[in-house]
Design a protein around this motif. Structure first.
Motif, PDB file in Angstrom:
ATOM      1  N   GLY A  64       0.802  -1.219   0.000  1.00  0.00           N
ATOM      2  CA  GLY A  64       0.000   0.000   0.000  1.00  0.00           C
ATOM      3  C   GLY A  64       0.829   1.261   0.000  1.00  0.00           C
ATOM      4  O   GLY A  64       0.352   2.330  -0.401  1.00  0.00           O
ATOM      5  N   GLU A  65       2.074   1.162   0.439  1.00  0.00           N
ATOM      6  CA  GLU A  65       3.007   2.282   0.401  1.00  0.00           C
ATOM      7  C   GLU A  65       3.803   2.300  -0.901  1.00  0.00           C
ATOM      8  O   GLU A  65       4.097   3.353  -1.452  1.00  0.00           O
ATOM      9  N   ILE A  66       4.156   1.113  -1.386  1.00  0.00           N
ATOM     10  CA  ILE A  66       4.980   1.019  -2.588  1.00  0.00           C
ATOM     11  C   ILE A  66       4.186   1.352  -3.844  1.00  0.00           C
ATOM     12  O   ILE A  66       4.621   2.129  -4.696  1.00  0.00           O
ATOM     13  N   ALA A  67       3.008   0.744  -3.957  1.00  0.00           N
ATOM     14  CA  ALA A  67       2.199   0.896  -5.178  1.00  0.00           C
ATOM     15  C   ALA A  67       0.730   0.931  -4.783  1.00  0.00           C
ATOM     16  O   ALA A  67       0.000  -0.049  -4.968  1.00  0.00           O
ATOM     17  N   PRO A  68       0.255   2.044  -4.221  1.00  0.00           N
ATOM     18  CA  PRO A  68      -1.105   2.107  -3.684  1.00  0.00           C
ATOM     19  C   PRO A  68      -2.212   1.878  -4.703  1.00  0.00           C
ATOM     20  O   PRO A  68      -3.299   1.448  -4.340  1.00  0.00           O
ATOM     21  N   GLY A  69      -1.935   2.132  -5.974  1.00  0.00           N
ATOM     22  CA  GLY A  69      -2.964   1.933  -6.992  1.00  0.00           C
ATOM     23  C   GLY A  69      -2.875   0.602  -7.702  1.00  0.00           C
ATOM     24  O   GLY A  69      -3.633   0.345  -8.641  1.00  0.00           O
ATOM     25  N   SER A  70      -1.973  -0.271  -7.266  1.00  0.00           N
ATOM     26  CA  SER A  70      -1.745  -1.530  -7.967  1.00  0.00           C
ATOM     27  C   SER A  70      -2.863  -2.536  -7.675  1.00  0.00           C
ATOM     28  O   SER A  70      -3.564  -2.441  -6.672  1.00  0.00           O
ATOM     29  N   ARG A 127      -5.010  -3.099  -4.121  1.00  0.00           N
ATOM     30  CA  ARG A 127      -6.475  -3.109  -4.106  1.00  0.00           C
ATOM     31  C   ARG A 127      -6.997  -4.440  -3.584  1.00  0.00           C
ATOM     32  O   ARG A 127      -8.000  -4.488  -2.860  1.00  0.00           O
ATOM     33  N   ALA A 128      -6.313  -5.535  -3.946  1.00  0.00           N
ATOM     34  CA  ALA A 128      -6.744  -6.856  -3.481  1.00  0.00           C
ATOM     35  C   ALA A 128      -6.656  -6.957  -1.962  1.00  0.00           C
ATOM     36  O   ALA A 128      -7.567  -7.496  -1.312  1.00  0.00           O
TER      37      ALA A 128
END
Length: 274
Positions: free
Chosen positions: A246-252, A256-257
């Motif tokens: 959630g910090e590295i790639a919050p929109g990934s 989301r999963a």
């Protein structure tokens, strides 16, 4: 597995202050969530570490991540190491209070109770102590300070695993799509049913799901209602960067999963109390 009728245990269903002070700003009642499988390499530590982040950052819960695996993976993913000599063993023997060993992470509302090599001998120690609900009593006491206690569990079937299922309000079982994972899930079901009268519900979650693979697509089709966490390079970076996805790639898709999985967990805990 899908065709078997089970009465024990329940399979969890799905429906659509200062951050580091005592007490929980969310006002939630305490709950213990175990991330458990009898099979290694299924993503338990990745799940535990990222769900702890979701608990704190999405729900605003004061959260304790308790690493019960001697490998110490949860601490590693948060860039922390245990302090002192064999402290984890002391907690179960009541030779040292958990509060003396808990460390702050770099994120508000997330604390860590780290593991160390002493956990390798904890099964014999628990048998020696003879208290079948020692872990349950410890997590209940910690629940006065933390709204969510998340257990990163080792892949074992022994006294420690029995104590884990007695302590848990909900058991999350990561399952990579494979026949061995199906067998592991059946073993988890039997372990829970055999060690507690008021068994916690189980939430199976497909992990490392790669829809490019035929077997993975087939398993997904067999269990469309199960949550799923995809295979993703962003999750591999958690161990590299010592940060949650959630910090590295919050929109990934992976972030989301985990957010969706956390929502399912919160709903299941609310249903159980209701």
């Amino acid at each position: 597995m899908a065709g078997k009728k089970r009465t024990l245990p329940r399979i969890a269903g799905l429906t659509g202050g200062s951050p580091d002070t005592k007490g929980d700003p969310s006002g939630a009642l305490g709950a213990t969530i175990a991330i458990y499988s009898v099979k290694g390499g299924v993503g338990k530590t990745t799940f535990a570490s990222n769900l702890a982040w979701c608990s704190a950052q999405i729900s605003g819960h004061r959260t304790l991540l308790w690493d019960l695996d001697a490998a110490g993976g949860s601490g590693f993913l948060y860039g922390l190491e245990p302090k002192g000599t064999k402290p984890a063993h002391d907690v179960f023997a009541k030779e040292r209070a958990p509060e003396k060993l808990i460390q702050k992470t770099g994120y508000s509302r997330i604390h860590l109770l780290p593991a160390d090599e002493s956990i390798r001998a904890i099964d014999a120690r628990l048998t020696e102590i003879g208290k079948r609900r020692r872990l349950a009593k410890l997590t209940r006491a910690l629940g006065a300070d933390y709204a969510r206690v998340i257990l990163d569990c080792p892949p074992v079937i022994n006294e420690l695993s029995a104590q884990i299922v007695r302590a848990a309000d909900l058991v999350i079982v990561p399952l990579p799509p494979s026949p061995l994972s199906t067998r592991a899930f059946d073993l988890v079901v039997r372990e829970i049913a055999g060690n507690t009268r008021r068994h916690p519900p189980i939430l199976p979650v497909l992990s490392m799901l790669d829809m490019r693979r035929t077997l993975h697509r087939e398993v997904r089709e067999q269990h469309p209602g199960w949550p799923a966490v995809p295979y993703a390079s962003a999750l591999e970076q958690c161990a590299v960067q010592h940060r949650p996805v959630g910090e590295i790639a919050p929109g990934s898709p992976a972030a989301r999963a985990f957010a969706n999985l956390w929502g399912a967990i919160e709903r299941k805990l609310a249903e159980r109390r209701g």
